[in-house]
Scaffold this motif. Structure first.
Motif, short mmCIF file in Angstrom:
data_model
loop_
_atom_site.label_atom_id
_atom_site.label_comp_id
_atom_site.label_asym_id
_atom_site.label_seq_id
_atom_site.Cartn_x
_atom_site.Cartn_y
_atom_site.Cartn_z
N MET A 1 0.85 -1.17 0.00
CA MET A 1 0.00 0.00 0.00
C MET A 1 0.89 1.23 0.00
O MET A 1 1.93 1.26 0.64
N VAL A 2 0.47 2.23 -0.75
CA VAL A 2 1.12 3.52 -0.74
C VAL A 2 0.10 4.55 -0.26
O VAL A 2 -1.10 4.36 -0.40
N ALA A 3 0.61 5.63 0.31
CA ALA A 3 -0.27 6.67 0.82
C ALA A 3 0.41 8.01 0.68
O ALA A 3 1.63 8.11 0.74
N THR A 4 -0.39 9.03 0.47
CA THR A 4 0.07 10.41 0.51
C THR A 4 -0.72 11.09 1.62
O THR A 4 -1.95 10.97 1.68
N VAL A 5 -0.01 11.77 2.50
CA VAL A 5 -0.63 12.46 3.62
C VAL A 5 -0.46 13.97 3.41
O VAL A 5 0.64 14.43 3.11
N ALA A 6 -1.54 14.70 3.55
CA ALA A 6 -1.49 16.16 3.43
C ALA A 6 -1.94 16.78 4.74
O ALA A 6 -2.96 16.37 5.31
N VAL A 7 -1.19 17.75 5.21
CA VAL A 7 -1.61 18.53 6.37
C VAL A 7 -2.17 19.83 5.80
O VAL A 7 -1.46 20.57 5.10
N VAL A 8 -3.43 20.09 6.06
CA VAL A 8 -4.12 21.25 5.53
C VAL A 8 -4.18 22.31 6.61
O VAL A 8 -4.70 22.06 7.70
N VAL A 9 -3.65 23.50 6.32
CA VAL A 9 -3.70 24.60 7.26
C VAL A 9 -4.92 25.44 6.91
O VAL A 9 -5.02 25.98 5.80
N LEU A 10 -5.85 25.51 7.82
CA LEU A 10 -7.09 26.25 7.61
C LEU A 10 -6.88 27.71 8.02
O LEU A 10 -6.09 28.00 8.93
N SER A 11 -7.59 28.59 7.38
CA SER A 11 -7.48 30.00 7.75
C SER A 11 -8.09 30.22 9.13
O SER A 11 -8.96 29.47 9.57
N GLU A 12 -7.63 31.26 9.78
CA GLU A 12 -8.14 31.56 11.12
C GLU A 12 -9.64 31.79 11.04
O GLU A 12 -10.15 32.45 10.14
N GLY A 13 -10.37 31.21 11.95
CA GLY A 13 -11.82 31.33 11.97
C GLY A 13 -12.53 30.32 11.09
O GLY A 13 -13.74 30.34 10.97
N SER A 14 -11.77 29.42 10.45
CA SER A 14 -12.40 28.39 9.62
C SER A 14 -13.21 27.43 10.47
O SER A 14 -12.89 27.20 11.64
N ASP A 15 -14.21 26.87 9.87
CA ASP A 15 -15.07 25.92 10.57
C ASP A 15 -14.50 24.51 10.39
O ASP A 15 -14.72 23.87 9.36
N SER A 16 -13.74 24.05 11.36
CA SER A 16 -13.13 22.72 11.25
C SER A 16 -14.20 21.63 11.27
O SER A 16 -13.98 20.53 10.75
N LEU A 17 -15.36 21.92 11.85
CA LEU A 17 -16.45 20.93 11.85
C LEU A 17 -16.90 20.64 10.42
O LEU A 17 -17.25 19.51 10.10
N ALA A 18 -16.88 21.66 9.56
CA ALA A 18 -17.25 21.45 8.16
C ALA A 18 -16.28 20.50 7.49
O ALA A 18 -16.68 19.66 6.67
N MET A 19 -14.98 20.61 7.81
CA MET A 19 -14.00 19.67 7.26
C MET A 19 -14.29 18.26 7.75
O MET A 19 -14.23 17.31 6.98
N GLY A 20 -14.61 18.11 9.02
CA GLY A 20 -14.95 16.80 9.56
C GLY A 20 -16.16 16.20 8.88
O GLY A 20 -16.19 15.01 8.56
N GLU A 21 -17.17 17.03 8.63
CA GLU A 21 -18.37 16.56 7.92
C GLU A 21 -18.04 16.14 6.50
O GLU A 21 -18.55 15.15 5.99
N TYR A 22 -17.15 16.89 5.84
CA TYR A 22 -16.73 16.55 4.49
C TYR A 22 -16.08 15.16 4.48
O TYR A 22 -16.40 14.32 3.66
N PHE A 23 -15.16 14.92 5.41
CA PHE A 23 -14.49 13.63 5.48
C PHE A 23 -15.49 12.50 5.75
O PHE A 23 -15.40 11.42 5.16
N ASP A 24 -16.44 12.74 6.63
CA ASP A 24 -17.48 11.74 6.92
C ASP A 24 -18.31 11.44 5.68
O ASP A 24 -18.62 10.28 5.39
N ASP A 25 -18.69 12.48 4.93
CA ASP A 25 -19.47 12.28 3.71
C ASP A 25 -18.70 11.45 2.69
O ASP A 25 -19.27 10.59 2.00
N GLN A 26 -17.40 11.69 2.59
CA GLN A 26 -16.59 10.96 1.62
C GLN A 26 -16.50 9.47 1.96
O GLN A 26 -16.41 8.64 1.07
N GLU A 27 -16.55 9.18 3.23
CA GLU A 27 -16.47 7.78 3.66
C GLU A 27 -17.64 6.96 3.13
O GLU A 27 -17.52 5.76 2.91
N HIS A 28 -18.77 7.61 2.88
CA HIS A 28 -19.97 6.91 2.42
C HIS A 28 -20.24 7.12 0.94
O HIS A 28 -21.24 6.62 0.43
N ALA A 29 -19.37 7.83 0.24
CA ALA A 29 -19.57 8.10 -1.18
C ALA A 29 -19.18 6.87 -2.01
O ALA A 29 -18.25 6.14 -1.66
#
Length: 123
Positions: A1-29
Protein backbone atom coordinates in the motif's frame (compact mmCIF):
# COMPACT_ATOMS: atom_id res chain seq x y z
CA UNK A 1 0.00 0.00 0.00
CA UNK A 2 1.12 3.52 -0.74
CA UNK A 3 -0.27 6.67 0.82
CA UNK A 4 0.07 10.41 0.51
CA UNK A 5 -0.63 12.46 3.62
CA UNK A 6 -1.49 16.16 3.43
CA UNK A 7 -1.61 18.53 6.37
CA UNK A 8 -4.12 21.25 5.53
CA UNK A 9 -3.70 24.60 7.26
CA UNK A 10 -7.09 26.25 7.61
CA UNK A 11 -7.48 30.00 7.75
CA UNK A 12 -8.14 31.56 11.12
CA UNK A 13 -11.82 31.33 11.97
CA UNK A 14 -12.40 28.39 9.62
CA UNK A 15 -15.07 25.92 10.57
CA UNK A 16 -13.13 22.72 11.25
CA UNK A 17 -16.45 20.93 11.85
CA UNK A 18 -17.25 21.45 8.16
CA UNK A 19 -14.00 19.67 7.26
CA UNK A 20 -14.95 16.80 9.56
CA UNK A 21 -18.37 16.56 7.92
CA UNK A 22 -16.73 16.55 4.49
CA UNK A 23 -14.49 13.63 5.48
CA UNK A 24 -17.48 11.74 6.92
CA UNK A 25 -19.47 12.28 3.71
CA UNK A 26 -16.59 10.96 1.62
CA UNK A 27 -16.47 7.78 3.66
CA UNK A 28 -19.97 6.91 2.42
CA UNK A 29 -19.57 8.10 -1.18
CA UNK A 30 -19.55 5.54 -4.00
CA UNK A 31 -16.57 7.35 -5.53
CA UNK A 32 -14.87 9.62 -2.99
CA UNK A 33 -13.36 12.95 -4.04
CA UNK A 34 -9.68 13.14 -4.81
CA UNK A 35 -8.98 15.34 -1.80
CA UNK A 36 -5.28 14.50 -1.97
CA UNK A 37 -3.33 14.01 -5.19
CA UNK A 38 -1.02 10.96 -5.02
CA UNK A 39 2.64 11.91 -4.69
CA UNK A 40 4.73 9.68 -6.95
CA UNK A 41 8.14 9.67 -5.25
CA UNK A 42 10.89 8.89 -7.79
CA UNK A 43 12.99 5.76 -7.20
CA UNK A 44 10.48 4.28 -4.72
CA UNK A 45 7.61 1.82 -4.94
CA UNK A 46 5.31 4.82 -5.28
CA UNK A 47 7.09 6.14 -8.41
CA UNK A 48 4.26 5.08 -10.76
CA UNK A 49 1.40 6.00 -8.46
CA UNK A 50 -1.24 8.08 -10.25
CA UNK A 51 -4.64 9.50 -9.42
CA UNK A 52 -6.55 6.80 -11.28
CA UNK A 53 -4.90 4.20 -9.04
CA UNK A 54 -6.18 5.87 -5.89
CA UNK A 55 -8.46 3.52 -3.97
CA UNK A 56 -9.44 5.39 -0.84
CA UNK A 57 -9.27 8.61 1.09
CA UNK A 58 -9.79 9.65 4.67
CA UNK A 59 -9.21 12.55 6.93
CA UNK A 60 -9.43 14.11 10.33
CA UNK A 61 -10.23 17.72 11.16
CA UNK A 62 -8.10 18.86 14.08
CA UNK A 63 -9.60 22.30 14.58
CA UNK A 64 -9.06 22.78 18.31
CA UNK A 65 -8.75 26.42 19.38
CA UNK A 66 -5.53 27.84 17.98
CA UNK A 67 -4.84 24.67 15.97
CA UNK A 68 -6.83 25.01 12.72
CA UNK A 69 -5.51 22.01 10.78
CA UNK A 70 -6.85 18.97 9.01
CA UNK A 71 -5.09 15.81 7.89
CA UNK A 72 -6.17 14.25 4.58
CA UNK A 73 -4.87 10.94 3.20
CA UNK A 74 -5.19 9.05 -0.05
CA UNK A 75 -4.27 5.37 -0.40
CA UNK A 76 -3.55 2.99 -3.24
CA UNK A 77 -1.91 -0.31 -4.10
CA UNK A 78 1.81 -0.51 -4.82
CA UNK A 79 1.11 -2.88 -7.73
CA UNK A 80 -1.40 -0.48 -9.30
CA UNK A 81 -4.46 -2.60 -8.51
CA UNK A 82 -7.59 -0.54 -8.22
CA UNK A 83 -10.67 -1.27 -6.19
CA UNK A 84 -13.37 -3.05 -8.10
CA UNK A 85 -16.61 -4.89 -7.87
CA UNK A 86 -16.75 -7.71 -5.36
CA UNK A 87 -18.21 -11.03 -6.49
CA UNK A 88 -21.48 -12.48 -5.26
CA UNK A 89 -22.21 -12.37 -1.56
CA UNK A 90 -19.16 -10.22 -0.74
CA UNK A 91 -20.73 -7.27 -2.53
CA UNK A 92 -23.79 -7.37 -0.29
CA UNK A 93 -21.91 -6.31 2.87
CA UNK A 94 -21.19 -2.68 1.97
CA UNK A 95 -23.01 0.36 0.71
CA UNK A 96 -21.70 -0.47 -2.75
CA UNK A 97 -20.23 -3.53 -4.43
CA UNK A 98 -16.65 -2.30 -4.42
CA UNK A 99 -13.80 -3.26 -2.15
CA UNK A 100 -13.04 0.39 -1.42
CA UNK A 101 -13.86 0.12 2.31
CA UNK A 102 -10.52 -1.43 3.25
CA UNK A 103 -8.68 1.38 1.49
CA UNK A 104 -10.85 4.01 3.16
CA UNK A 105 -10.28 2.41 6.57
CA UNK A 106 -6.50 2.41 6.04
CA UNK A 107 -6.56 6.09 5.02
CA UNK A 108 -8.65 6.97 8.09
CA UNK A 109 -6.32 5.04 10.40
CA UNK A 110 -3.30 6.86 8.98
CA UNK A 111 -5.01 10.26 9.32
CA UNK A 112 -5.89 9.42 12.94
CA UNK A 113 -2.24 8.52 13.63
CA UNK A 114 -1.07 11.85 12.19
CA UNK A 115 -3.80 13.65 14.15
CA UNK A 116 -2.48 12.13 17.38
CA UNK A 117 1.11 12.98 16.51
CA UNK A 118 0.30 16.59 15.62
CA UNK A 119 -1.75 16.92 18.81
CA UNK A 120 1.25 15.71 20.81
CA UNK A 121 3.49 18.26 19.08
CA UNK A 122 1.09 21.03 20.04
CA UNK A 123 1.60 20.39 23.74
Amino acid sequence: MVATVAVVVLSEGSDSLAMGEYFDDQEHADVPDAAVVPFAVPDTLAAKWKGERRNGMGGTALGADGFPYAVAVTTGAVDGRTSGNLPGEFGSYGANDEDRKAWMDAANALSDAFHTHLGNLER
